[in-house]
Write a protein that holds these residues in place. Structure first.
Motif: not given
Length: 289
Positions: A221-233
């Protein structure tokens, strides 16, 4: 849920299992977690007791990425003799058991970088000599975050044509966590200058050895939120699966929940979480594509 196929918003997930070769049971658990679960990559420990017996098993799993888990600490002896790496070992010719003993010596200038270079080179030669294609580097107990060890790891990686490395990150507010955060930022800057690649986000240090099913779902969940904030990755989840009845693990007093991590990695709940977040299973050789 985000569309993983949307341009500029793909979320790639590398699930790396550390310590392949530590014991036969750990190697079996990693291969099971790849075949039945979400593991996409493993880091191989060339000096571990189970390496010679189990390294050949990887040839039957070509979809599993393989990296070098370079070791300058731990319970197992270095590949080279005490005469060849005198500052890396104690009076008995053994590596320091953990980063807590090694890093003060490194900081005081009592570990010769040439000794590190020789041992890491020997470990890389063992991996390549066993027929492995190494797609990334990391280190046992993440000691490559320390600047002088980091410099040796990058030098060895470049000599072997491997320019992808784990950046170990922490969210902890402890002294260790804050230090890791600072060293991770320094490493990211250096990698950019030298043309290396790494993941955009990662986790697995703060929870090391204790990623049971709820903790693994929370980490995803945390990794997904962090990537969402970056616009992917690309994200890395570092794990440590093992078998419940592995008597060879008794010599490693890490208090890890190896069987719980294996169960979590193969759990339908965790596989569903990967899918729900729109993660694309990936390997380190895809970082930066």
């Amino acid at each position: 849920m985000n569309d993983p196929a949307a341009p500029g918003h793909a979320k790639r997930l590398i699930v790396n299992a550390d310590d392949y070769g530590l014991t036969m049971g750990v190697s079996r658990a990693i291969l099971r977690a790849h075949a039945e679960g979400i593991v996409t990559s493993t880091s191989v420990l060339a000096l571990a007791p189970g390496f010679d017996t189990t390294v050949g098993w990887l040839q039957d799993h070509p979809g599993l990425g393989t990296g070098a888990h370079l070791a300058a600490v731990g319970e197992d002896p270095p590949l080279l003799s005490a005469r060849e790496v005198p500052t890396l070992v104690d009076r008995r010719g053994r590596l320091r058991p953990s980063w807590r003993q090694l890093l003060p010596l490194v900081a005081a200038g009592r570990v010769d970088p040439a000794d590190l270079r020789r041992e890491f080179t020997a470990q890389m030669e063992a991996l390549v000599g066993a027929g492995l294609t190494i797609d990334h580097l990391d280190t046992h107990q993440n000691v490559h975050l320390w600047p002088s060890i980091r410099d040796v790891v990058l030098e060895v990686g470049e000599a072997f044509g491997v320019k992808v490395v784990r950046v170990t990150r922490s969210a902890a507010r402890s002294v260790v966590g804050i230090t890791v955060q600072r060293l991770a930022r320094d490493l990211e800057v250096l990698l950019d200058v030298r043309g290396w690649r790494t993941t955009d986000v990662s986790t697995g240090l703060d929870e090391a050895g204790h990623l049971d099913r709820p903790a693994m779902v929370a980490a995803l969940d945390r990794l997904s939120r962090e990537l969402d904030a970056l616009g992917g990755g690309t994200a890395e989840l570092a794990t440590h699966p093992g078998e419940a009845d592995d008597a060879d693990l008794v010599r490693y007093r890490w208090r890890y929940w190896w069987p719980a991590e294996l169960e979590a990695l193969c759990s339908p709940t965790v596989r569903a979480a990967v899918a729900e977040h729109g993660f694309v299973p990936s390997r380190f050789d895809e970082v930066g594509d």
